[in-house]
Write a protein that holds these residues in place. Structure first.
Motif, short mmCIF file in Angstrom:
data_model
loop_
_atom_site.label_atom_id
_atom_site.label_comp_id
_atom_site.label_asym_id
_atom_site.label_seq_id
_atom_site.Cartn_x
_atom_site.Cartn_y
_atom_site.Cartn_z
N ASN A 1 -44.96 2.40 22.94
CA ASN A 1 -45.16 1.14 22.22
C ASN A 1 -46.51 0.49 22.49
OD1 ASN A 1 -42.66 1.04 20.82
ND2 ASN A 1 -41.65 0.50 22.74
N LEU A 2 -47.39 1.20 23.17
CA LEU A 2 -48.72 0.66 23.43
C LEU A 2 -49.66 1.00 22.28
CD1 LEU A 2 -49.27 1.37 27.23
CD2 LEU A 2 -48.61 -0.77 26.14
N GLN A 3 -50.23 -0.03 21.69
CA GLN A 3 -51.23 0.13 20.64
C GLN A 3 -50.79 1.11 19.55
OE1 GLN A 3 -54.38 -1.71 20.27
NE2 GLN A 3 -52.94 -2.94 21.42
N GLY A 4 -51.60 2.14 19.28
CA GLY A 4 -51.31 3.03 18.16
C GLY A 4 -50.49 4.26 18.52
N ASN A 5 -49.95 4.33 19.73
CA ASN A 5 -49.23 5.54 20.14
C ASN A 5 -48.03 5.84 19.25
OD1 ASN A 5 -51.06 5.41 22.27
ND2 ASN A 5 -49.58 6.20 23.73
N ARG A 6 -47.26 4.83 18.91
CA ARG A 6 -46.09 5.06 18.06
C ARG A 6 -46.51 5.59 16.69
NH1 ARG A 6 -40.75 3.38 17.65
NH2 ARG A 6 -40.94 2.23 19.61
N ASP A 7 -47.54 4.98 16.10
CA ASP A 7 -48.01 5.45 14.80
C ASP A 7 -48.51 6.88 14.88
OD1 ASP A 7 -47.50 3.12 13.27
OD2 ASP A 7 -49.29 2.18 14.08
N ARG B 1 -55.92 9.68 9.36
CA ARG B 1 -56.91 9.15 8.40
C ARG B 1 -56.86 7.63 8.29
NH1 ARG B 1 -53.87 11.87 3.27
NH2 ARG B 1 -51.99 10.57 3.28
N GLU B 2 -55.73 7.01 8.64
CA GLU B 2 -55.62 5.55 8.54
C GLU B 2 -55.72 4.87 9.89
OE1 GLU B 2 -52.31 4.19 6.24
OE2 GLU B 2 -52.43 5.83 4.80
N MET B 3 -56.15 5.59 10.92
CA MET B 3 -56.13 5.03 12.27
C MET B 3 -57.48 4.50 12.73
SD MET B 3 -53.32 7.26 14.34
CE MET B 3 -53.23 5.93 15.54
N PRO C 1 -58.76 5.50 35.15
CA PRO C 1 -59.56 6.53 34.49
C PRO C 1 -58.76 7.75 34.06
CG PRO C 1 -59.99 6.51 36.85
CD PRO C 1 -59.16 5.30 36.56
N GLU C 2 -57.52 7.87 34.55
CA GLU C 2 -56.68 9.00 34.17
C GLU C 2 -55.95 8.76 32.85
OE1 GLU C 2 -53.92 6.15 36.09
OE2 GLU C 2 -55.99 6.80 36.42
N VAL C 3 -56.21 7.60 32.22
CA VAL C 3 -55.59 7.27 30.93
C VAL C 3 -56.70 6.97 29.92
CG1 VAL C 3 -53.93 5.82 29.71
CG2 VAL C 3 -53.62 6.27 32.15
N PRO C 4 -57.24 7.98 29.27
CA PRO C 4 -58.29 7.74 28.27
C PRO C 4 -57.78 6.90 27.10
CG PRO C 4 -58.19 10.07 28.87
CD PRO C 4 -56.98 9.42 29.46
N ILE C 5 -58.59 5.93 26.70
CA ILE C 5 -58.30 5.15 25.49
C ILE C 5 -59.03 5.82 24.33
CG2 ILE C 5 -58.55 2.92 24.34
CD1 ILE C 5 -58.44 1.59 27.06
N ILE C 6 -58.27 6.30 23.37
CA ILE C 6 -58.85 7.07 22.26
C ILE C 6 -59.16 6.14 21.09
CG2 ILE C 6 -58.49 8.99 20.67
CD1 ILE C 6 -58.59 9.74 23.68
N GLN C 7 -60.40 6.24 20.61
CA GLN C 7 -60.82 5.47 19.44
C GLN C 7 -61.57 6.33 18.42
OE1 GLN C 7 -62.98 2.24 21.47
NE2 GLN C 7 -61.23 0.90 21.10
N GLN C 8 -61.62 7.63 18.68
CA GLN C 8 -62.27 8.56 17.75
C GLN C 8 -61.23 9.53 17.20
OE1 GLN C 8 -66.08 10.31 19.06
NE2 GLN C 8 -65.92 9.05 20.90
N TYR C 9 -61.12 9.58 15.88
CA TYR C 9 -60.11 10.41 15.24
C TYR C 9 -60.73 11.32 14.19
CZ TYR C 9 -57.14 6.85 17.34
OH TYR C 9 -56.54 6.00 18.24
N GLU D 1 -43.62 15.31 5.15
CA GLU D 1 -43.33 14.02 4.54
C GLU D 1 -44.56 13.12 4.67
OE1 GLU D 1 -39.85 12.59 6.55
OE2 GLU D 1 -38.51 14.01 5.54
N GLU D 2 -45.66 13.58 4.07
CA GLU D 2 -46.92 12.86 4.20
C GLU D 2 -46.86 11.44 3.66
OE1 GLU D 2 -46.68 16.00 3.48
OE2 GLU D 2 -48.34 17.19 4.30
N ASP D 3 -45.93 11.18 2.74
CA ASP D 3 -45.82 9.83 2.18
C ASP D 3 -45.33 8.83 3.22
OD1 ASP D 3 -43.37 11.31 2.06
OD2 ASP D 3 -42.51 9.71 0.85
N GLN D 4 -44.81 9.32 4.35
CA GLN D 4 -44.33 8.44 5.42
C GLN D 4 -45.43 8.10 6.43
OE1 GLN D 4 -41.16 7.13 5.41
NE2 GLN D 4 -41.08 8.14 3.40
N ILE D 5 -46.59 8.72 6.27
CA ILE D 5 -47.69 8.48 7.21
C ILE D 5 -48.30 7.11 6.93
CG2 ILE D 5 -50.01 9.21 7.87
CD1 ILE D 5 -49.12 12.09 7.40
N SER D 6 -48.39 6.28 7.96
CA SER D 6 -48.91 4.92 7.77
C SER D 6 -49.19 4.29 9.12
CB SER D 6 -47.89 4.06 7.01
OG SER D 6 -46.71 3.89 7.79
N ILE D 7 -49.77 3.09 9.07
CA ILE D 7 -49.89 2.24 10.24
C ILE D 7 -48.84 1.15 10.07
CG2 ILE D 7 -51.38 0.72 11.59
CD1 ILE D 7 -52.20 3.67 11.59
#
Length: 205
Positions: free
Chosen positions: A135-141, A45-47, A30-38, A153-159
């Protein structure tokens, strides 16, 4: 903290606890929330549909009214089943429970602010980009998108494409329930039904 207040940030003196059982299905406490709301900011915006982990995070909120010239946007929020535990003694004993004074979810755990040409992003935890969680799920992105935005450098933002070696898949509550029901209830039920039908037909012959 005084510096962050100038950009509209209030850091809460708490530890976010996630009571949603989704994480426990994957061995996450429970000390590691899984985030799914952005938020709708360029960083996130792409997550949609991507999960991120915010281990040992505090929550934050926006100064009201905002300082003149500051724009402020939440980036990531916890679920409604979370809260910000403020009782350190309970945390140390491992018996944390939501008290009336504790902030209730959804809680903001990452946000962004701008003032003139200045850009600032605040996370409630430094562990999001640690070796253990990067490297877990979307953390790197999430982290690399933050760096790209700060560097203008907004053009580098991606999944980015995922490495085949990468790790657990985190599902929402409905998906997790379906994953449980299929092998544990539905498939055995169909096998049992098939066996009953076969026995009935054999006796009828």
């Amino acid at each position: 903290r005084k510096y962050l207040v100038k950009y509209g940030f209030v850091l809460d003196n708490d530890l976010v606890v996630e009571s949603n059982p989704l994480g426990r299905l994957f061995g996450i406490g429970p000390e590691v929330p899984i985030i799914q709301q952005y938020g709708t900011h360029a960083i996130t915006r792409e997550m949609g549909g991507v999960s991120t982990l915010f281990p040992l995070t505090r929550s934050m909120s926006m100064v009201t009214p905002l300082p003149k010239g500051v724009s402020w946007d939440p980036l990531a929020r916890t679920s409604e089943q979370s809260w910000g535990e403020t009782n350190r003694e309970e945390l140390q004993r491992g018996v944390a429970k939501p008290d009336p004074a504790d902030p209730k979810g959804p809680l903001t755990v990452a946000a962004v602010a701008r003032k003139d040409k200045a850009r600032i992003v605040v996370y409630g935890t430094s562990n999001l980009a640690s070796n253990q969680f990067l490297n877990l799920q979307g953390n790197r992105d999430f982290f690399l998108n933050t760096v790209s935005w700060l560097a203008e450098e907004e053009d580098q933002i991606s999944i980015r494409p995922k490495d085949a070696k990468q790790t657990p898949v985190f599902l929402n509550a409905n998906q997790a329930q379906l994953v449980f029901l299929l092998p544990v209830v539905v498939v055995p039920g169909l096998v049992l039904l098939g066996g009953i039908v076969a026995v009935v037909r054999r006796r009828a012959q």
